[in-house]
Design a protein around this motif. Sequence first.
Motif, PDB file in Angstrom:
ATOM      1  N   GLU A  10       0.825  -1.200   0.000  1.00  0.00           N
ATOM      2  CA  GLU A  10       0.000   0.000   0.000  1.00  0.00           C
ATOM      3  C   GLU A  10       0.865   1.258   0.000  1.00  0.00           C
ATOM      4  O   GLU A  10       0.494   2.263  -0.573  1.00  0.00           O
ATOM      5  N   SER A  11       2.044   1.203   0.607  1.00  0.00           N
ATOM      6  CA  SER A  11       2.884   2.393   0.711  1.00  0.00           C
ATOM      7  C   SER A  11       3.408   2.874  -0.647  1.00  0.00           C
ATOM      8  O   SER A  11       3.709   4.045  -0.792  1.00  0.00           O
ATOM      9  N   THR A  12       3.546   1.990  -1.629  1.00  0.00           N
ATOM     10  CA  THR A  12       4.048   2.422  -2.941  1.00  0.00           C
ATOM     11  C   THR A  12       2.948   2.504  -3.988  1.00  0.00           C
ATOM     12  O   THR A  12       3.203   2.898  -5.117  1.00  0.00           O
ATOM     13  N   TYR A  13       1.739   2.125  -3.632  1.00  0.00           N
ATOM     14  CA  TYR A  13       0.638   2.145  -4.589  1.00  0.00           C
ATOM     15  C   TYR A  13       0.114   3.560  -4.764  1.00  0.00           C
ATOM     16  O   TYR A  13      -0.104   4.286  -3.795  1.00  0.00           O
ATOM     17  N   VAL A  14      -0.062   3.953  -6.011  1.00  0.00           N
ATOM     18  CA  VAL A  14      -0.654   5.244  -6.341  1.00  0.00           C
ATOM     19  C   VAL A  14      -1.848   4.949  -7.231  1.00  0.00           C
ATOM     20  O   VAL A  14      -1.691   4.391  -8.323  1.00  0.00           O
ATOM     21  N   ALA A  15      -3.017   5.314  -6.763  1.00  0.00           N
ATOM     22  CA  ALA A  15      -4.231   5.038  -7.525  1.00  0.00           C
ATOM     23  C   ALA A  15      -4.216   5.824  -8.831  1.00  0.00           C
ATOM     24  O   ALA A  15      -3.898   7.010  -8.846  1.00  0.00           O
ATOM     25  N   PRO A  16      -4.525   5.161  -9.940  1.00  0.00           N
ATOM     26  CA  PRO A  16      -4.557   5.872 -11.228  1.00  0.00           C
ATOM     27  C   PRO A  16      -5.725   6.852 -11.270  1.00  0.00           C
ATOM     28  O   PRO A  16      -6.735   6.671 -10.585  1.00  0.00           O
ATOM     29  N   LEU A  22      -5.815  11.937 -18.522  1.00  0.00           N
ATOM     30  CA  LEU A  22      -5.070  12.573 -17.425  1.00  0.00           C
ATOM     31  C   LEU A  22      -4.039  11.595 -16.846  1.00  0.00           C
ATOM     32  O   LEU A  22      -2.938  11.997 -16.487  1.00  0.00           O
ATOM     33  N   GLU A  23      -4.398  10.309 -16.771  1.00  0.00           N
ATOM     34  CA  GLU A  23      -3.456   9.302 -16.277  1.00  0.00           C
ATOM     35  C   GLU A  23      -2.259   9.184 -17.223  1.00  0.00           C
ATOM     36  O   GLU A  23      -1.109   9.106 -16.780  1.00  0.00           O
ATOM     37  N   ALA A  24      -2.516   9.207 -18.523  1.00  0.00           N
ATOM     38  CA  ALA A  24      -1.423   9.149 -19.510  1.00  0.00           C
ATOM     39  C   ALA A  24      -0.530  10.381 -19.364  1.00  0.00           C
ATOM     40  O   ALA A  24       0.701  10.280 -19.459  1.00  0.00           O
ATOM     41  N   ALA A  26      -0.068  12.095 -16.586  1.00  0.00           N
ATOM     42  CA  ALA A  26       0.678  11.913 -15.336  1.00  0.00           C
ATOM     43  C   ALA A  26       1.862  10.971 -15.556  1.00  0.00           C
ATOM     44  O   ALA A  26       2.978  11.247 -15.110  1.00  0.00           O
ATOM     45  N   LYS A  27       1.632   9.868 -16.256  1.00  0.00           N
ATOM     46  CA  LYS A  27       2.708   8.903 -16.513  1.00  0.00           C
ATOM     47  C   LYS A  27       3.824   9.540 -17.350  1.00  0.00           C
ATOM     48  O   LYS A  27       5.006   9.328 -17.085  1.00  0.00           O
ATOM     49  N   ALA A  28       3.437  10.306 -18.367  1.00  0.00           N
ATOM     50  CA  ALA A  28       4.443  10.967 -19.212  1.00  0.00           C
ATOM     51  C   ALA A  28       5.258  11.960 -18.390  1.00  0.00           C
ATOM     52  O   ALA A  28       6.488  12.029 -18.524  1.00  0.00           O
ATOM     53  N   LEU A  29       4.600  12.698 -17.531  1.00  0.00           N
ATOM     54  CA  LEU A  29       5.290  13.679 -16.691  1.00  0.00           C
ATOM     55  C   LEU A  29       6.223  12.977 -15.700  1.00  0.00           C
ATOM     56  O   LEU A  29       7.347  13.426 -15.471  1.00  0.00           O
ATOM     57  N   GLN A  30       5.785  11.855 -15.158  1.00  0.00           N
ATOM     58  CA  GLN A  30       6.614  11.096 -14.220  1.00  0.00           C
ATOM     59  C   GLN A  30       7.901  10.612 -14.864  1.00  0.00           C
ATOM     60  O   GLN A  30       8.937  10.512 -14.202  1.00  0.00           O
ATOM     61  N   ARG A  31       7.858  10.303 -16.161  1.00  0.00           N
ATOM     62  CA  ARG A  31       9.065   9.846 -16.859  1.00  0.00           C
ATOM     63  C   ARG A  31      10.046  10.986 -17.093  1.00  0.00           C
ATOM     64  O   ARG A  31      11.212  10.747 -17.375  1.00  0.00           O
ATOM     65  N   ARG A  56       1.936  10.815  -6.358  1.00  0.00           N
ATOM     66  CA  ARG A  56       0.644  11.239  -5.790  1.00  0.00           C
ATOM     67  C   ARG A  56       0.464  12.749  -5.956  1.00  0.00           C
ATOM     68  O   ARG A  56      -0.625  13.213  -6.327  1.00  0.00           O
ATOM     69  N   LEU A  57       1.521  13.502  -5.679  1.00  0.00           N
ATOM     70  CA  LEU A  57       1.456  14.963  -5.803  1.00  0.00           C
ATOM     71  C   LEU A  57       1.142  15.383  -7.230  1.00  0.00           C
ATOM     72  O   LEU A  57       0.310  16.270  -7.461  1.00  0.00           O
ATOM     73  N   ILE A  58       1.774  14.753  -8.193  1.00  0.00           N
ATOM     74  CA  ILE A  58       1.524  15.068  -9.609  1.00  0.00           C
ATOM     75  C   ILE A  58       0.055  14.844  -9.944  1.00  0.00           C
ATOM     76  O   ILE A  58      -0.587  15.673 -10.595  1.00  0.00           O
ATOM     77  N   ARG A  59      -0.506  13.731  -9.493  1.00  0.00           N
ATOM     78  CA  ARG A  59      -1.915  13.453  -9.774  1.00  0.00           C
ATOM     79  C   ARG A  59      -2.831  14.491  -9.122  1.00  0.00           C
ATOM     80  O   ARG A  59      -3.806  14.929  -9.721  1.00  0.00           O
ATOM     81  N   GLU A  60      -2.503  14.882  -7.888  1.00  0.00           N
ATOM     82  CA  GLU A  60      -3.295  15.912  -7.210  1.00  0.00           C
ATOM     83  C   GLU A  60      -3.237  17.234  -7.981  1.00  0.00           C
ATOM     84  O   GLU A  60      -4.259  17.906  -8.151  1.00  0.00           O
ATOM     85  N   GLN A  61      -2.038  17.599  -8.437  1.00  0.00           N
ATOM     86  CA  GLN A  61      -1.880  18.865  -9.148  1.00  0.00           C
ATOM     87  C   GLN A  61      -2.563  18.827 -10.512  1.00  0.00           C
ATOM     88  O   GLN A  61      -3.133  19.818 -10.947  1.00  0.00           O
ATOM     89  N   ILE A  62      -2.517  17.693 -11.197  1.00  0.00           N
ATOM     90  CA  ILE A  62      -3.226  17.554 -12.469  1.00  0.00           C
ATOM     91  C   ILE A  62      -4.722  17.701 -12.240  1.00  0.00           C
ATOM     92  O   ILE A  62      -5.410  18.410 -12.976  1.00  0.00           O
ATOM     93  N   GLN A  63      -5.242  17.052 -11.192  1.00  0.00           N
ATOM     94  CA  GLN A  63      -6.670  17.141 -10.893  1.00  0.00           C
ATOM     95  C   GLN A  63      -7.085  18.559 -10.514  1.00  0.00           C
ATOM     96  O   GLN A  63      -8.213  18.959 -10.755  1.00  0.00           O
ATOM     97  N   SER A  64      -6.162  19.328  -9.939  1.00  0.00           N
ATOM     98  CA  SER A  64      -6.486  20.709  -9.566  1.00  0.00           C
ATOM     99  C   SER A  64      -6.379  21.668 -10.749  1.00  0.00           C
ATOM    100  O   SER A  64      -6.633  22.859 -10.603  1.00  0.00           O
TER     101      SER A  64
END
Length: 135
Positions: A10-16, A22-24, A26-31, A56-64
């Motif tokens: 659970e500690s390394t899991y990041v919900a898509p 938006l998930e794509a 996030a993945k591109a930005l993470q790379r 997780r932070l990237i996903r939060e910022q994308i959603q915002s």
Amino acid sequence: AAAAAPGLEESTYVAPLADSALEARAKALQRELRCLVCQGQSIDDSNAPLATDLRRLIREQIQSGMSNGQIKEFLVARYGVFVLMEPPIRSDTYFLWFVPAALLLLGGAGIGVTVLRSKQRLAADAPAEDLETPA
């Protein structure tokens, strides 16, 4: 809290993100962002806790509603330009861009000089009769 995917801690899991576009993104930005713990890996590839937090932070910022540029600017302001996998060529990043190439060139030159000197010593030390061809 989202449940971890089967087989993942659970500690390394990041919900898509629910939106696949938006998930794509996030993945591109993470790379494009370096794990500051692993340093040789992107945060997309790393299992370090900091990389998980950044995903997780990237996903939060994308959603915002933040753009990729705004997210990168935020992370550079927080962690420095080294967080970028391909930092811009600027006076403060010359070290990141040119030192590896310079070390490679110096190492190659050092090996070349060593080989050349070794060949010269072997040629100078060879006895005269070894150099003559039999009749």
